[in-house]
Design a protein around this motif. Sequence first.
Motif, short mmCIF file in Angstrom:
data_model
loop_
_atom_site.label_atom_id
_atom_site.label_comp_id
_atom_site.label_asym_id
_atom_site.label_seq_id
_atom_site.Cartn_x
_atom_site.Cartn_y
_atom_site.Cartn_z
N ILE A 1 35.87 49.63 39.61
CA ILE A 1 37.31 49.46 39.87
C ILE A 1 37.59 49.07 41.32
O ILE A 1 38.74 48.94 41.72
N GLY A 2 36.54 48.90 42.12
CA GLY A 2 36.69 48.43 43.48
C GLY A 2 37.25 49.44 44.46
O GLY A 2 37.93 49.08 45.42
N CYS A 3 36.95 50.71 44.28
CA CYS A 3 37.51 51.75 45.15
C CYS A 3 36.85 51.82 46.53
O CYS A 3 37.40 52.40 47.44
N MET B 1 30.94 45.39 49.04
CA MET B 1 32.01 44.93 48.15
C MET B 1 31.97 43.41 48.10
O MET B 1 31.83 42.74 49.13
N SER B 2 32.10 42.86 46.91
CA SER B 2 32.10 41.41 46.73
C SER B 2 33.43 40.82 47.18
O SER B 2 34.50 41.33 46.83
N LYS B 3 33.36 39.74 47.93
CA LYS B 3 34.59 39.06 48.35
C LYS B 3 35.16 38.23 47.20
O LYS B 3 36.34 37.91 47.21
N LYS B 4 34.34 37.92 46.21
CA LYS B 4 34.79 37.12 45.07
C LYS B 4 35.69 37.90 44.12
O LYS B 4 36.75 37.43 43.73
N ASP B 5 35.25 39.10 43.72
CA ASP B 5 36.01 39.84 42.71
C ASP B 5 36.39 41.26 43.13
O ASP B 5 37.01 41.98 42.37
#
Length: 76
Positions: free
Chosen positions: A12-14, A27-31
């Motif tokens: 969930i990108g926390c 963390m991916s800059k794409k998604d």
Amino acid sequence: MLIITLQRDKCIGCNYCVEMSPELFRMSKKDGKSVLLQSRDAKGFFTLKSHDHALTANAELAAKACPVKIISIKET
């Protein structure tokens, strides 16, 4: 051997994993989802196998901090 697995599609990108273990996660800059560095993808499960047991403590912190529980650690 230390085996760390990330179910990236459920992320969930926390950013907690990166905060707890920046040597293993980014963390991916794409998604905006977590990336397990130097891992191999097998049907959405990203796995890192390492003989460096010094990574264990921070990997366990990242797994415990993950709110969706998508990081697993095994030692063999």
